[in-house]
Design an enzyme around this catalytic site. Structure first.
Site, PDB file in Angstrom:
ATOM      1  N   ASN A  45       0.814  -1.219   0.000  1.00  0.00           N
ATOM      2  CA  ASN A  45       0.000   0.000   0.000  1.00  0.00           C
ATOM      3  C   ASN A  45       0.843   1.264   0.000  1.00  0.00           C
ATOM      4  OD1 ASN A  45      -2.742  -0.691  -0.098  1.00  0.00           O
ATOM      5  ND2 ASN A  45      -2.732  -1.340   2.041  1.00  0.00           N
ATOM      6  N   HIS A  46       0.265   2.322  -0.558  1.00  0.00           N
ATOM      7  CA  HIS A  46       0.824   3.672  -0.474  1.00  0.00           C
ATOM      8  C   HIS A  46      -0.105   4.512   0.419  1.00  0.00           C
ATOM      9  CE1 HIS A  46       3.611   3.835  -4.223  1.00  0.00           C
ATOM     10  NE2 HIS A  46       3.551   2.608  -3.745  1.00  0.00           N
ATOM     11  N   PRO A  47       0.387   5.613   0.957  1.00  0.00           N
ATOM     12  CA  PRO A  47      -0.486   6.466   1.761  1.00  0.00           C
ATOM     13  C   PRO A  47      -1.596   7.060   0.889  1.00  0.00           C
ATOM     14  CG  PRO A  47       1.587   7.579   1.307  1.00  0.00           C
ATOM     15  CD  PRO A  47       1.756   6.170   0.842  1.00  0.00           C
ATOM     16  N   MET A  48      -2.807   7.071   1.398  1.00  0.00           N
ATOM     17  CA  MET A  48      -3.928   7.562   0.599  1.00  0.00           C
ATOM     18  C   MET A  48      -4.696   8.692   1.280  1.00  0.00           C
ATOM     19  SD  MET A  48      -5.406   4.009  -1.046  1.00  0.00           S
ATOM     20  CE  MET A  48      -5.211   2.989   0.413  1.00  0.00           C
ATOM     21  N   THR A  97      -0.260  10.260  -3.299  1.00  0.00           N
ATOM     22  CA  THR A  97       0.027   8.894  -2.853  1.00  0.00           C
ATOM     23  C   THR A  97       1.513   8.570  -2.958  1.00  0.00           C
ATOM     24  OG1 THR A  97      -0.414   8.033  -5.082  1.00  0.00           O
ATOM     25  CG2 THR A  97      -2.260   8.081  -3.518  1.00  0.00           C
TER      26      THR A  97
END
Length: 217
Positions: free
Chosen positions: A88-91, A96
């Site tokens: 995951n990436h920061p959302m 992102t």
């Protein structure tokens, strides 16, 4: 006939007597605290990976909040990848872009701040065709067949055949009553010598014969 020793690394013996280097029992080649693999589950790749955990789950780091659990007697073709939630990436922000990856001081807290997902769980006796992509938190039942190139997410019912992007159920392998009986029998947990004796019924899709065989144990 006998089953191979589940402790073997390369269980396939070629006609010339040599071991096939491209086929491995994953349990023997993966030492990763977040990955659990059952006996007899094999992976096949003519390009021998240096790190099998990295080959099948490239984003799952030791100590991650999620796990990859694969049952017994699964068959995994070349190119199959399990993309766990660690990818995951920061959302929550405007971008992102993973700025924290490039800052050693922030890296530990950055990882901890990422959205967490559930475990990726694969049942017993599942077959993955070539270049399958399994997305974070997918849960596959036992006896599932996944077509080559499929992108799998969510829950896949026991003994379903799925294919496509996104993967859809194409058909069920058996009627509901037979699926229930197979899940009750759990042949994959039998002692190896009993499985060998039951191979004619297993290969012949004879659930009734397999049931009778189990009742005589």
């Amino acid at each position: 006939m006998t089953l191979p020793d589940p402790r073997d690394t390369h269980p396939v013996v070629l006609p010339n007597g040599e071991r096939d280097p491209g086929t491995v029992f994953l349990k023997q080649v993966i030492d990763h605290p977040n990955i659990e693999v059952g006996d007899y589950t094999y992976f096949n790749d003519s390009d021998i990976p240096q790190d099998y955990a990295l080959a099948i789950a490239p984003y799952l780091f030791p100590g991650a909040p999620e796990r990859l659990v694969i049952g017994k007697f699964c068959q995994i073709a070349k190119g199959t990848r399990f993309v766990t939630a660690t990818a995951n990436h920061p959302m929550a922000g405007i971008s992102t872009y993973p700025f924290g990856v490039f800052d050693a001081a922030r890296f530990p807290s950055y990882r901890a701040s990422l959205p967490h997902g559930g475990d990726t769980v694969v049942g017993h006796d599942c077959w993955f065709g070539r270049d399958v992509l399994v997305l974070p938190g997918a849960e596959l039942g036992s006896g599932v067949i996944v077509g080559a190139g499929a992108v799998v997410s969510g829950k896949v019912p026991d003994y379903a055949v799925v294919a496509g992007n996104p993967a859809k159920v194409i058909r069920m392998r058996f009627p509901d009553d037979r699926i229930a009986k197979l899940l009750q029998l759990q042949w994959w947990d039998w002692p190896p010598e009993r499985i060998v004796q039951a191979i004619p019924a297993i290969e012949g899709a004879d659930v009734e014969a397999l049931t009778r065989f189990a009742e005589t144990a």
